[in-house]
Design a protein around this motif. Structure first.
Motif, PDB file in Angstrom:
ATOM      1  N   VAL A 856       0.877  -1.167   0.000  1.00 31.65           N
ATOM      2  CA  VAL A 856       0.000   0.000   0.000  1.00 31.65           C
ATOM      3  C   VAL A 856       0.918   1.222   0.000  1.00 31.65           C
ATOM      4  O   VAL A 856       1.401   1.657   1.054  1.00 31.65           O
ATOM      5  CB  VAL A 856      -0.931  -0.004   1.233  1.00 31.65           C
ATOM      6  N   GLU A 858       2.602   4.757  -2.659  1.00 32.06           N
ATOM      7  CA  GLU A 858       2.501   5.565  -3.876  1.00 32.06           C
ATOM      8  C   GLU A 858       3.076   4.814  -5.067  1.00 32.06           C
ATOM      9  O   GLU A 858       2.604   4.965  -6.186  1.00 32.06           O
ATOM     10  CB  GLU A 858       3.251   6.887  -3.672  1.00 32.06           C
ATOM     11  N   LYS A 863      -4.610   0.737  -2.669  1.00 34.72           N
ATOM     12  CA  LYS A 863      -5.207   1.114  -1.394  1.00 34.72           C
ATOM     13  C   LYS A 863      -5.786  -0.120  -0.724  1.00 34.72           C
ATOM     14  O   LYS A 863      -6.258  -1.036  -1.401  1.00 34.72           O
ATOM     15  CB  LYS A 863      -6.297   2.156  -1.616  1.00 34.72           C
ATOM     16  N   ASP A 864      -5.769  -0.124   0.596  1.00 37.09           N
ATOM     17  CA  ASP A 864      -6.345  -1.214   1.378  1.00 37.09           C
ATOM     18  C   ASP A 864      -7.870  -1.109   1.347  1.00 37.09           C
ATOM     19  O   ASP A 864      -8.417  -0.009   1.473  1.00 37.09           O
ATOM     20  CB  ASP A 864      -5.842  -1.120   2.817  1.00 37.09           C
ATOM     21  N   PRO A 867      -8.394  -0.020   5.666  1.00 35.76           N
ATOM     22  CA  PRO A 867      -7.176   0.168   6.480  1.00 35.76           C
ATOM     23  C   PRO A 867      -7.431   0.198   7.976  1.00 35.76           C
ATOM     24  O   PRO A 867      -6.489   0.062   8.755  1.00 35.76           O
ATOM     25  CB  PRO A 867      -6.648   1.537   5.984  1.00 35.76           C
ATOM     26  N   LEU A 879      -6.529  -5.416  -1.904  1.00 36.98           N
ATOM     27  CA  LEU A 879      -6.146  -4.047  -2.240  1.00 36.98           C
ATOM     28  C   LEU A 879      -6.765  -3.691  -3.589  1.00 36.98           C
ATOM     29  O   LEU A 879      -7.144  -4.579  -4.382  1.00 36.98           O
ATOM     30  CB  LEU A 879      -4.629  -3.901  -2.293  1.00 36.98           C
ATOM     31  N   LYS A 881      -7.200  -0.186  -6.785  1.00 41.13           N
ATOM     32  CA  LYS A 881      -6.972   1.198  -7.224  1.00 41.13           C
ATOM     33  C   LYS A 881      -7.783   1.460  -8.493  1.00 41.13           C
ATOM     34  O   LYS A 881      -8.189   0.534  -9.202  1.00 41.13           O
ATOM     35  CB  LYS A 881      -5.477   1.447  -7.490  1.00 41.13           C
ATOM     36  N   GLU A 912     -12.649   6.370  -6.982  1.00 42.41           N
ATOM     37  CA  GLU A 912     -12.358   5.532  -5.824  1.00 42.41           C
ATOM     38  C   GLU A 912     -13.227   5.839  -4.602  1.00 42.41           C
ATOM     39  O   GLU A 912     -13.636   4.937  -3.885  1.00 42.41           O
ATOM     40  CB  GLU A 912     -10.872   5.668  -5.448  1.00 42.41           C
ATOM     41  N   ASN A 915     -13.453   6.779   2.726  1.00 44.82           N
ATOM     42  CA  ASN A 915     -13.559   5.709   3.714  1.00 44.82           C
ATOM     43  C   ASN A 915     -14.781   5.845   4.612  1.00 44.82           C
ATOM     44  O   ASN A 915     -14.881   5.176   5.648  1.00 44.82           O
ATOM     45  CB  ASN A 915     -12.295   5.677   4.588  1.00 44.82           C
TER      46      ASN A 915
END
Length: 953
Positions: A856, A858, A863-864, A867, A879, A881, A912, A915
């Motif tokens: 996870v 750059e 992305k998780d 998280p 994961l 993206k 995306e 959260n």
């Protein structure tokens, strides 16, 4: 007024060849008439298939022409009905032409001809739109019966040069056309190549024309016949004069003439079938030992001590004790009966008890089989029969696994709930033993030849060890060498279905070659060819690698009768003890190359399947050297090796009958299991992807039962469109030589990528997808110390959007440097993708710590899925993206494996998002997780950790 004399008046005389011409005309009229009408009325509809239509596809297939629409379907059915009468007469006349007293083959061919006619009526009048399953059953039966009909007509063809010539032309063209027709069908079905179905249609129509044309050749033979119709009163008079058949007499020195010249006897057929079933039982019990042992190191995560039972196969060492050897030989039938313990083992609930029952059965089975060979050493006919039954039993075992998606249905890890046929297997064992006892009131030791065997017995034993290992590790499952040469999508080589039937066919060819050409099979030239095959399948992928596999298959089966016949000349105790001991060494050797991280001295043989294959061929070479010592330099063999006497030839024929029936069964299984490739995701209208990751513990549950069906039920109920499977490579002796992806893919309707094959030395990673897999590549990640880490990088077509899917299994906790290098490799691999991406993985890290920050990051862009989820999440991670994550859930495993199922939901073509958690009532119904797993759930599967799914804005 009827005539007054008994012979009656001749009312009509029909030339025999008219029957053939009427049959040919009606058959061609049925197909061509339907084609003309279909093109005239429904052209664009009948050239349309599931992928393409006009103008890409511009010629209709046979099936779409004759079965889909009115009136072309009616035209076809009417003319086929007209054709049926001449067809039955044609079969009868050919029988009259070829039959003679005491001859079996004409009766068999006539029976096949009647069967073909009836099944033709089945698929004609039960179309695929009426009942797809029954239509397919009739169709595959017809196609399979075409093989013995064609070969039988060739074998029985009267000595008419014109008829023989045209039969050879039509038959050769027919079988040659099968290959490109299958190729273009696969191009259409699997690869979706535009226009491939049109090319396939031309080959399909050619097969129809050639099939009818082959039967039209009977017009040449029937010119010597007249069908006379008389008007008589009272009983008809006339002898049963048969036309003389000079063909078998003319070709008496050829295999068909030598083997099939005698009459058929059902009792002798029953004897051969019983012997073959005992061979099937031997291989079923032997192959079940490894998978029963495997359960224990799985749960101990290392050597458990139970592994010692693999030495049960060295029981022939007891034959070195003369009184015991004599007792066993005198009581062979009783000893065979005791091996039923291996079939009854499934009734024992505890894994330890089941393992004990299986290991005892292996002990008795190896002892009994060796004693039966040794007892027949002075009787070549009986010895050949026992070796043939044992070899065909291996083929039967492989077919049983082929039919049951690589699980043998009588194994102790099977029962009725997970697809086992244990009760049927036991019932057949009892019937086979009853037949054996009925024919064999006693057994004698036989008499050994006066010539003492030359050379050391160790050479013969080592040859057997290589043979046993090769047969078990490569041929006990028809898909093993196919996954060796598999290298991802697009498909560039064989697939388990239908090409598993090719491996089984090669096994049959190899055995026949070994029986008919033993002097060729034992040569160094043949050994060299087999060695080249072993090198090719070990070193190459795709079709070229598989051609090496087929070559090796033929050689291993061909050399089996030669090596066994030679080994029984020596003292059985020391010879077969060493053979099975070295076989066990090879079993451990080929497991150690991947299990090196868990066993003492394992790193010495790390990743050396090439060493395993080389050692196997060196062992076989020892046996070849011994056979040449004891047979002299074999003469150049230009023709087959006939059986020593008429009784032996007659006996051989029944084993070949059984072999042919098994080959037909294999072809039928391949047809019925052929995948449809018409898979659809669960919620295609909402353009969602439901993905999961699961470590399946090699498809053995906590109670030592095969777990594919339980896994399939959970995957189906969770509505997964994608799932990554880890610890999924079972293609080793200790794991049963299985492929769980076959059952799951077929039953769930998914494309499957097996991942890196057994010769890549990993524990396995596989991908199942409801979406077409456009491309996939396999990766072996840096692992300088610990076990190899496999990964799959696949590109799928998800609702019209190309999406990357990564399936990855990290190395063990004990090897931190390996895991660091692997995390960097995966971060770089994922970072190179600009498409929407999903990682389904086993990372061996804590959330937010250590290597987690490589995955996870750059660099990877991933992305998780959650998280904030840190609780007991050491292994499995999802994961993503460049796509919207909408949901996440964790489902408890019950007793299927040692790891839960984690699943996530994603929306294609959406940003995306964040959260923020939202309640379920704000989520579209298509985006929700199944309510089935709320609360207590079902069968031990329930949402846990959060006790409910999570949804995100």
């Amino acid at each position: 007024m009827p005539p007054k004399h008994r012979d009656g008046d001749v009312v009509a005389i029909i030339p025999g060849d008219y029957i053939s011409w009427v049959h040919t005309a009606a058959a061609y009229a049925a197909f061509l008439g339907a084609l003309v009408v279909g093109i005239a009325l429904h052209y664009k509809k009948i050239v349309q298939n599931e992928h393409f239509g006009y103008p890409i596809e511009w010629f209709p297939s046979v099936s779409s022409t004759i079965g889909d629409r009115y009136p072309e379907r009616a035209v076809f059915q009417v003319f086929i009905a007209i054709c049926s009468g001449p067809r039955f007469v044609l079969v009868f006349l050919f029988y009259c032409l070829t039959n003679r007293p005491g001859s079996t083959l004409p009766k068999v061919v006539a029976g096949v001809g009647v069967f073909r006619t009836l099944t033709c009526g089945g698929w004609t009048y039960v179309t695929s739109t009426d009942d797809h399953m029954r239509h397919d059953i009739f169709m595959v039966s017809y196609l399979v019966a075409t093989i013995p009909w064609t070969l039988g007509c060739l074998a029985l063809s009267p000595p008419n040069p014109t008829a023989i010539k045209y039969r050879k032309y039509f038959a050769s063209a027919f079988f040659a056309t099968l290959v490109p027709s299958l190729y273009f069908f696969l191009q259409h079905k699997i690869h979706r190549v535009p226009g491939a179905y049109t090319i396939y249609a031309f080959f399909e129509w050619s097969l129809v024309l050639l099939d009818v044309g082959f039967d039209a050749v009977t017009a040449v033979d029937f010119k010597s016949f007249e069908v006379v119709i008389k008007d008589v009163k009272g009983m008809a008079r006339g002898g049963k004069t048969r036309v003389a058949d000079a063909v078998l007499e003319k070709e008496k020195n050829k295999p068909v003439g030598q083997v099939f010249h005698a009459g058929f006897s059902w009792p002798e057929m029953a004897d051969a079938s019983a012997d073959v079933y005992m061979g099937f039982t031997f291989w079923s019990i032997l192959t079940s030992l490894g998978v029963s042992v495997w359960y224990f190191p799985l749960w101990y995560m290392g050597l458990s001590g139970y592994e010692v039972v693999i030495m049960a196969s060295v029981s022939p060492c007891l034959l070195g004790i003369a009184p015991l050897r004599r007792w066993v030989i005198r009581n062979l039938s009783l000893m065979q009966a005791t091996t039923i313990l291996g079939l009854l083992a499934y009734l024992v609930h505890s894994p330890e008890g089941r393992l004990g029952s299986v290991s005892l059965a292996v002990f008795l089975s190896c002892l009994t089989t060796t004693a039966s060979w040794f007892a027949a050493r002075g009787n070549p006919t009986k010895l050949e029969a026992r070796i043939s039954a044992w070899s065909i039993g291996l083929i039967a075992s492989s077919i049983a696994k082929f039919a049951c998606q690589t699980n043998n249905p009588v194994w102790p890890i099977m029962h009725a709930e997970n697809g086992g046929w244990n009760k049927t297997g036991i019932a057949l064992f009892v019937v086979a033993m009853a037949r054996i006892w009925q024919r064999s009131p006693g057994n004698s030791a036989g008499s050994q030849g006066s010539e003492k065997p030359k050379g050391p017995s160790a050479l013969a034993a080592l040859g057997l060890a290589g043979l046993f290992f090769g047969l078990h590790s490569l041929l006990s499952d028809s898909s093993t060498m196919i996954v060796w040469v598999w290298d991802g999508y697009p498909i560039r080589g064989p697939i388990a279905v239908p090409h598993g039937a090719w491996t089984i066919f090669a096994m049959g060819v190899g055995l026949l070659f070994g029986l008919f050409y033993p002097n060729v099979a034992r040569t160094w030239t043949a050994f060299g060819v087999g060695s080249v095959g072993a090198a090719v399948v070990t070193s190459f992928h795709h079709w070229f690698g598989y051609y090496g596999a087929l070559t090796l298959t033929v050689y291993l089966m061909a050399i089996a009768p030669v090596l066994i016949s030679n080994a029984v000349r020596f003292a059985p105790g020391r010879t077969f003890f060493l053979a099975f001991f070295m076989y066990n060494f090879m079993v451990l050797f080929h497991v150690w190359v991947v299990a090196y991280a868990f066993v003492p001295g394992g790193p010495l043989v790390r990743e050396h399947t090439d060493w395993v294959m080389a050692t196997m061929m060196i062992l076989i070479s020892c046996g070849v050297f011994s056979t040449l010592q004891n047979s002299g330099s074999p003469p150049k063999q230009k023709s087959f090796q006939p059986a020593p006497n008429p009784a032996a030839r007659r006996q051989r024929s029944y084993y070949i009958y059984v072999l042919l029936l098994l080959q037909l069964l294999s072809a039928s299984v391949a047809y019925l299991r052929f995948p449809s490739y018409n898979y659809q995701p669960y919620h295609k209208d909402s353009k969602t992807i439901t993905a999961g990751i699961w470590t399946i513990h090699f498809s053995i549950d906590n109670d030592m039962w095969s777990s594919e069906r339980r896994m399939g039920n959970l995957i189906r109920e969770a509505e997964l469109d994608l799932i990554g499977l880890l610890e999924s490579d079972n293609q080793r002796i200790i794991m049963g030589m299985r492929d769980s992806t076959q059952y799951l893919a077929e039953e769930l309707g998914m494309w499957a990528d097996y991942g890196p094959g057994p010769n890549k030395h990993t524990w396995g990673a596989a991908l199942l997808s409801k979406f077409p897999i456009i491309n996939s590549t396999h990766h072996l990640l840096p692992s300088p110390v610990g076990e190899l880490a496999p990964a799959i990088h696949a590109v799928i077509d998800a609702h019209g959007v190309l999406t990357d899917v990564f399936v990855f299994h990290s190395g063990q906790e004990e090897d931190p440097e390996d895991r660091r290098l692997q995390s960097e490799y995966m971060a770089d691999l994922m970072g190179r993708s600009t498409r929407p991406s999903i990682l389904l993985s086993y990372l061996v890290t804590e959330t937010g710590k250590g290597n987690y920050n490589n995955y996870v990051s750059e660099k990877s862009g991933m992305k998780d899925i959650d998280p904030s989820d840190w609780e007991d999440r050491w292994c499995e991670y999802i994961l993503y993206k460049n796509m919207k994550r909408t949901g996440y859930a964790r489902i408890s495993r019950s007793t299927i494996t040692d790891t839960e199922l984690q699943i996530g939901k994603f929306a294609v073509d959406q940003p995306e998002g964040g959260n923020e958690l939202i309640p379920e009532d704000q989520v579209h119904p298509d985006m929700r997780f199944p309510a089935l797993f709320r609360g207590e759930g079902v069968r031990g599967h329930a949402y846990h950790v959060f006790n409910e799914p999570r949804y995100y804005a």
